[in-house]
Design a protein around this motif. Structure first.
Motif, mmCIF file in Angstrom:
data_model
loop_
_atom_site.group_PDB
_atom_site.id
_atom_site.type_symbol
_atom_site.label_atom_id
_atom_site.label_comp_id
_atom_site.label_asym_id
_atom_site.label_seq_id
_atom_site.Cartn_x
_atom_site.Cartn_y
_atom_site.Cartn_z
ATOM 1 N N GLU A 165 -4.625 2.383 2.419
ATOM 2 C CA GLU A 165 -4.603 3.872 3.124
ATOM 3 C C GLU A 165 -5.090 3.558 4.645
ATOM 4 O OE1 GLU A 165 -4.770 6.810 4.935
ATOM 5 O OE2 GLU A 165 -6.969 6.822 4.198
ATOM 6 N N SER A 173 -4.900 10.069 15.101
ATOM 7 C CA SER A 173 -3.654 10.793 14.750
ATOM 8 C C SER A 173 -2.566 10.099 15.313
ATOM 9 C CB SER A 173 -3.725 12.305 15.023
ATOM 10 O OG SER A 173 -4.804 13.011 14.319
ATOM 11 N N VAL A 226 -1.743 6.777 13.479
ATOM 12 C CA VAL A 226 -0.972 6.766 12.138
ATOM 13 C C VAL A 226 0.481 7.601 12.177
ATOM 14 C CG1 VAL A 226 -3.120 6.605 10.474
ATOM 15 C CG2 VAL A 226 -2.146 8.830 11.603
ATOM 16 N N LEU A 227 0.638 8.380 13.307
ATOM 17 C CA LEU A 227 1.950 8.840 13.321
ATOM 18 C C LEU A 227 2.817 7.723 13.952
ATOM 19 C CD1 LEU A 227 1.225 12.705 14.567
ATOM 20 C CD2 LEU A 227 2.433 11.847 12.593
ATOM 21 N N VAL A 273 4.205 5.238 11.515
ATOM 22 C CA VAL A 273 5.156 6.133 10.657
ATOM 23 C C VAL A 273 6.512 5.861 11.411
ATOM 24 C CG1 VAL A 273 6.009 8.067 9.574
ATOM 25 C CG2 VAL A 273 3.661 7.546 9.363
ATOM 26 N N LEU A 330 5.941 1.791 4.401
ATOM 27 C CA LEU A 330 5.337 3.035 3.646
ATOM 28 C C LEU A 330 5.132 2.679 2.208
ATOM 29 C CD1 LEU A 330 7.023 5.926 5.438
ATOM 30 C CD2 LEU A 330 4.853 4.953 5.830
ATOM 31 N N LEU A 334 4.405 12.172 2.544
ATOM 32 C CA LEU A 334 3.407 12.039 3.353
ATOM 33 C C LEU A 334 2.641 13.305 3.672
ATOM 34 C CD1 LEU A 334 4.546 9.348 5.948
ATOM 35 C CD2 LEU A 334 3.034 8.964 3.812
ATOM 36 N N LEU A 371 -1.910 13.095 10.120
ATOM 37 C CA LEU A 371 -1.659 12.804 8.781
ATOM 38 C C LEU A 371 -3.322 12.847 8.006
ATOM 39 C CD1 LEU A 371 0.862 9.856 8.767
ATOM 40 C CD2 LEU A 371 1.038 12.113 7.507
ATOM 41 N N ARG A 393 -3.413 11.319 5.129
ATOM 42 C CA ARG A 393 -3.504 10.185 4.474
ATOM 43 C C ARG A 393 -2.212 9.140 4.828
ATOM 44 N NH1 ARG A 393 -4.679 13.393 0.849
ATOM 45 N NH2 ARG A 393 -2.463 13.304 -0.030
ATOM 46 N N LEU A 394 -2.160 8.068 5.101
ATOM 47 C CA LEU A 394 -1.110 7.253 5.067
ATOM 48 C C LEU A 394 -1.048 5.796 4.285
ATOM 49 C CD1 LEU A 394 1.570 6.836 6.460
ATOM 50 C CD2 LEU A 394 0.280 5.634 8.353
ATOM 51 N N VAL A 397 0.276 2.721 2.742
ATOM 52 C CA VAL A 397 1.198 1.446 3.085
ATOM 53 C C VAL A 397 1.143 0.206 2.187
ATOM 54 C CG1 VAL A 397 1.200 2.178 5.445
ATOM 55 C CG2 VAL A 397 -0.603 0.757 4.677
#
Length: 393
Positions: free
Chosen positions: A135, A240, A243-244, A247, A368, A375, A386, A388-389, A391
């Motif tokens: 995560e 933020s 994580v964005l 993605v 991902l 997500l 997010l 949580r992410l 991966v």
């Protein structure tokens, strides 16, 4: 129109912004507390008002527009933090900002890069040694950004669970106002004790240096408010963006999309900042009648400058909804514009460049662990991101 308007697509701005820029670039919106305010959406209008001396940043003004529901006590608490820096107007604002600027210059941040690299390397090593899927919010984004800002400010990292939890509540719109006020009060009490210790004992950190300069114009309460502002701003928005950004890069080719050349990587980070625009609006109040975008904003009315909408204005950016990592444009306003432009932007840029380069170099097979549609995006927060992410690799 009710405001704020949540995002519905992962990377697009709220629906309707493009039409507003074309048809009603300065429009009336109704906020969660029922108050009316003006929403400004065009790039040139936003930049003009961000530097207009008739626009006040005073968050203690009764018409300062809040995009979340706040109690009267909550308004007072937000205004108190604002009086430390972001809610100040000239002539008080300039000296306070100049006091902080030496701590965040390009030269100062470049001196921190080896340390940031070490923190990133250690976080990635721990990530690779752990289970899959992993995560990425708790394994990389928050550890990197909170470690760096803690060491810069002189905040004990061992207390991270406490202040990360309280800070996260501050940027959510979907929590009760009383819970937000309580969390803010607990965080302020914690920093009050920390600052008191630095005033007494000193130290080799930013808060200690500010404590040594405390005087009649910059008292204990303002220093506590400034500590709260720097701590939250120092990790929440950059975490933020990390994580964005990961993605978005995964959706555009993963490791192959990350430029190897440092200059090109810097431009890619600028484009990610523009494209994602995770902080939408900043609150202001008109102190005189102001004509802009074909309307007159009356003196005393609240104003929301939409930096996110400005970053997607087709009159300034060709194909603004598209991601072009080599776009080469640094004229975005993701860090705001004018006297209140983000002080920590050089630090944020350094952290983003180091994280993206290091992560995709050491984990080229990153992907991902769940479909993009699953997500948990923060669609109702003042800082988009997010929760949580997940991966794997």
């Amino acid at each position: 129109m009710a405001f704020p308007v949540p995002r519905t697509c992962p990377f697009d701005l709220p629906a309707g912004y493009a039409a507003l820029r074309t048809e009603r670039p300065v429009s009336r919106v109704r906020l969660p507390d029922g108050q009316l305010a003006w929403l400004v959406t065009r790039y040139e209008d936003v930049r003009r008002l961000a530097t207009d001396p008739r626009i006040s940043a005073d968050r203690g003004h009764p018409n300062s527009p809040y995009t979340e529901l706040v109690t009267a006590q909550g308004r007072a608490a937000i205004a108190a933090v604002g009086r430390s820096l972001i809610g100040l107007d000239p002539p008080e604002h300039g000296p306070r900002r100049r006091m902080l600027m030496p701590e965040f210059t390009v030269r100062r941040v470049n001196g921190l890069r080896p340390h940031i690299q070490r923190v990133v390397d250690e976080s990635i090593a721990a990530l690779l040694a752990g289970p899959r899927p992993a995560e990425l919010v708790t394994a990389l984004a928050l550890p990197v950004t909170s470690t760096v800002i803690c060491e810069l400010l002189g905040v004990p990292y061992a207390d991270r669970d406490f202040f990360l939890d309280r800070a996260a509540v501050q940027v959510r719109r979907d929590v009760p106002p009383e819970r937000r006020r309580q969390a803010g009060g607990e965080l302020r009490a914690y920093l009050d004790r920390l600052v008191t210790g630095k005033e007494r004992d000193g130290g080799d950190d930013l808060l200690s240096r500010l404590a040594a300069r405390r005087n009649a114009e910059f008292d204990h309460d303002q220093l506590v408010g400034l500590a709260m502002l720097l701590l939250i701003a120092g990790f929440e928005s950059t975490a933020s963006m990390i994580v964005l950004g990961v993605v978005v890069l995964l959706e555009h080719g993963g490791a192959a999309a990350v430029p190897k050349d440092p200059a090109a990587l810097g431009l890619a980070v600028e484009e990610l900042l523009r494209y994602l625009s995770i902080v939408d609006t900043m609150p202001r109040v008109a102190t005189a009648d102001i004509e802009v975008g074909g309307v007159t904003i009356p003196a005393g009315d609240g104003v929301l400058l939409s930096f996110a909408s400005a970053n997607h204005d087709a009159d300034t950016f060709d194909d603004p909804a598209g991601l072009r990592l080599g776009r080469g444009s640094r004229q975005h306003v993701a860090f705001g514009y004018g006297a209140h432009q983000c002080l920590g932007q050089n630090l944020a840029r350094a952290e983003l460049e180091i994280v993206f380069r290091s992560l995709f170099t050491r984990v080229p097979g990153l992907r991902l662990a769940v479909p993009l549609a699953d997500l948990p995006f923060k669609r109702d927060a003042s800082v988009y991101g997010l929760d949580r992410l997940p991966v794997t690799w």
